[in-house]
Design a protein around this motif. Sequence first.
Motif, mmCIF file in Angstrom:
data_model
loop_
_atom_site.group_PDB
_atom_site.id
_atom_site.type_symbol
_atom_site.label_atom_id
_atom_site.label_comp_id
_atom_site.label_asym_id
_atom_site.label_seq_id
_atom_site.Cartn_x
_atom_site.Cartn_y
_atom_site.Cartn_z
ATOM 1 N N GLY A 12 0.818 -1.199 0.000
ATOM 2 C CA GLY A 12 0.000 0.000 0.000
ATOM 3 C C GLY A 12 0.855 1.253 0.000
ATOM 4 N N THR A 13 0.217 2.397 -0.105
ATOM 5 C CA THR A 13 0.941 3.660 -0.159
ATOM 6 C C THR A 13 1.453 4.091 1.216
ATOM 7 N N ARG A 14 0.908 3.545 2.281
ATOM 8 C CA ARG A 14 1.344 3.897 3.636
ATOM 9 C C ARG A 14 2.150 2.791 4.301
ATOM 10 N N ALA A 15 1.880 1.559 3.952
ATOM 11 C CA ALA A 15 2.568 0.430 4.579
ATOM 12 C C ALA A 15 2.367 -0.819 3.732
ATOM 13 N N MET A 16 3.144 -1.847 4.065
ATOM 14 C CA MET A 16 3.018 -3.154 3.434
ATOM 15 C C MET A 16 2.676 -4.177 4.508
ATOM 16 N N ALA A 17 1.970 -5.235 4.114
ATOM 17 C CA ALA A 17 1.599 -6.271 5.071
ATOM 18 C C ALA A 17 1.834 -7.636 4.454
ATOM 19 N N GLU A 56 4.455 -19.272 9.266
ATOM 20 C CA GLU A 56 4.966 -18.749 10.532
ATOM 21 C C GLU A 56 4.053 -19.146 11.705
ATOM 22 N N PRO A 57 4.582 -19.135 12.926
ATOM 23 C CA PRO A 57 3.729 -19.369 14.093
ATOM 24 C C PRO A 57 2.722 -18.232 14.256
ATOM 25 N N TRP A 58 1.707 -18.462 15.086
ATOM 26 C CA TRP A 58 0.593 -17.515 15.178
ATOM 27 C C TRP A 58 1.047 -16.099 15.495
ATOM 28 N N GLU A 59 2.041 -15.959 16.365
ATOM 29 C CA GLU A 59 2.435 -14.611 16.775
ATOM 30 C C GLU A 59 3.185 -13.851 15.675
ATOM 31 N N ARG A 60 3.519 -14.546 14.579
ATOM 32 C CA ARG A 60 4.245 -13.904 13.475
ATOM 33 C C ARG A 60 3.544 -14.081 12.133
ATOM 34 N N VAL A 70 9.472 5.580 1.563
ATOM 35 C CA VAL A 70 10.124 5.792 0.274
ATOM 36 C C VAL A 70 9.790 7.207 -0.183
ATOM 37 N N TRP A 71 10.810 7.983 -0.595
ATOM 38 C CA TRP A 71 10.539 9.353 -1.019
ATOM 39 C C TRP A 71 11.609 9.780 -2.027
ATOM 40 N N GLN A 72 11.359 10.938 -2.649
ATOM 41 C CA GLN A 72 12.316 11.512 -3.589
ATOM 42 C C GLN A 72 13.060 12.662 -2.930
ATOM 43 N N ASP A 73 14.366 12.666 -3.114
ATOM 44 C CA ASP A 73 15.213 13.708 -2.550
ATOM 45 C C ASP A 73 16.154 14.199 -3.648
ATOM 46 N N SER A 74 15.919 15.423 -4.093
ATOM 47 C CA SER A 74 16.730 16.021 -5.161
ATOM 48 C C SER A 74 16.726 15.161 -6.418
ATOM 49 N N GLY A 75 15.547 14.649 -6.737
ATOM 50 C CA GLY A 75 15.392 13.845 -7.937
ATOM 51 C C GLY A 75 15.814 12.402 -7.802
ATOM 52 N N GLN A 76 16.319 12.019 -6.637
ATOM 53 C CA GLN A 76 16.742 10.648 -6.403
ATOM 54 C C GLN A 76 15.807 9.975 -5.401
ATOM 55 N N TRP A 77 15.589 8.689 -5.596
ATOM 56 C CA TRP A 77 14.743 7.944 -4.666
ATOM 57 C C TRP A 77 15.541 7.536 -3.433
ATOM 58 N N ALA A 78 14.914 7.672 -2.277
ATOM 59 C CA ALA A 78 15.521 7.249 -1.011
ATOM 60 C C ALA A 78 14.503 6.445 -0.216
ATOM 61 N N PHE A 79 14.992 5.665 0.728
ATOM 62 C CA PHE A 79 14.054 4.871 1.529
ATOM 63 C C PHE A 79 14.666 4.532 2.877
ATOM 64 N N THR A 80 13.788 4.217 3.820
ATOM 65 C CA THR A 80 14.206 3.636 5.097
ATOM 66 C C THR A 80 13.437 2.334 5.283
ATOM 67 N N ALA A 81 14.162 1.295 5.676
ATOM 68 C CA ALA A 81 13.545 -0.006 5.901
ATOM 69 C C ALA A 81 13.376 -0.219 7.406
ATOM 70 N N ASN A 82 12.145 -0.340 7.837
ATOM 71 C CA ASN A 82 11.854 -0.511 9.260
ATOM 72 C C ASN A 82 11.561 -1.967 9.593
ATOM 73 N N GLU A 83 11.785 -2.329 10.827
ATOM 74 C CA GLU A 83 11.471 -3.673 11.275
ATOM 75 C C GLU A 83 9.950 -3.876 11.270
ATOM 76 N N PRO A 84 9.513 -5.111 11.046
ATOM 77 C CA PRO A 84 8.065 -5.345 10.995
ATOM 78 C C PRO A 84 7.418 -5.231 12.366
ATOM 79 N N THR A 85 6.154 -4.845 12.348
ATOM 80 C CA THR A 85 5.304 -4.911 13.528
ATOM 81 C C THR A 85 4.397 -6.113 13.369
ATOM 82 N N TYR A 86 4.415 -7.020 14.337
ATOM 83 C CA TYR A 86 3.573 -8.210 14.236
ATOM 84 C C TYR A 86 2.223 -7.926 14.886
#
Length: 317
Positions: free
Chosen positions: A229-234, A240-244, A253-269
């Motif tokens: 999705g545009t805000r998050a992925m699922a 996986e076990p039930w808790e995961r 993900v965003w554009q900075d001075s014409g270049q794409w940049a991103f931050t990868a965050n840990e998943p929330t279960y």
Amino acid sequence: MKPRIAVLGCGYWGSNHIRTLKALGALHAVSDANRARAEGFASEQDCLAIDPEELFSRDDVDAIVMALPPQFHSETAIKAVEAGKDVLVEKPVALTVADAERAVAAAEANKRIFMVGHVLRFHPAFEKLKALIDSGELGEVKYVHAHRLGLGKFHTENDALWDLAPHDLSMILAITGSAPVEVRGEGAAILDHMSDFALVHMRFANGLRGHLFASRLNPYRERRLTVVGTRAMAVFDDVEPWERKLAVYRHAVWQDSGQWAFTANEPTYVQVEEGMPLTRELEHFLSCIRTRAAPRTDGEEAITVLRILTAGTVTHG
């Protein structure tokens, strides 16, 4: 009183229906072309064993769960609804769209419940995923992909696509809310003329894209549905076990001075209440019989699934 259910077809998946319906207090009878097999289950579960040719005329049977080879589903379902029985038909509901349409039309003409066994629609993790999507937690859904891989379950009538893909297609249709406008399939037959690998690409009217990869010749099991999705992925990962089982990734993900940049965050279960999908599916079927409400996995959805399967099938010589 609970509806009195008969299970027609006492094979592997039919036996699961038998035991689950018994636990729900709704199993009345079992039926199979192999009389000894039916009598064995009847003795084990303390219910009736009824010959298939007698099943449809029985006044003490309110509904029939059909777990037959798929080439017999449509004709048997038509016979059942014309005899006044509600039906739950295992997937695939038929081997052609025309046969599925005839079965669904017969159910409508006879005012019978017609439900299809797309059991993962009743998985608590998928239900939670669908709630996240509907609430806007993921933003606008742009891409959905499903991977269902493993080793085995070889059928003479079903290739990897028709055997493995219906569950995932049902979930994708629930997420998208519409049928794809374009379907393209690729397949590979390794053992014989039936595809052992299948890849289906889908395009929807709103621009959403999706793909499905199914294999029955894979050295590891994968049961994963990913929604971008545009805000998050699922990710719904049933290995996986039930808790995961359900993870949400809030990458940026965003554009900075014409270049794409991103931050990868840990998943929330996401916490998911444990529950057996088949039990929940059959509880839904019993509720539909009592209330006459349309099933969540109805005949129209089954027809749409068959249309996608048909469009995505690759014929091998």
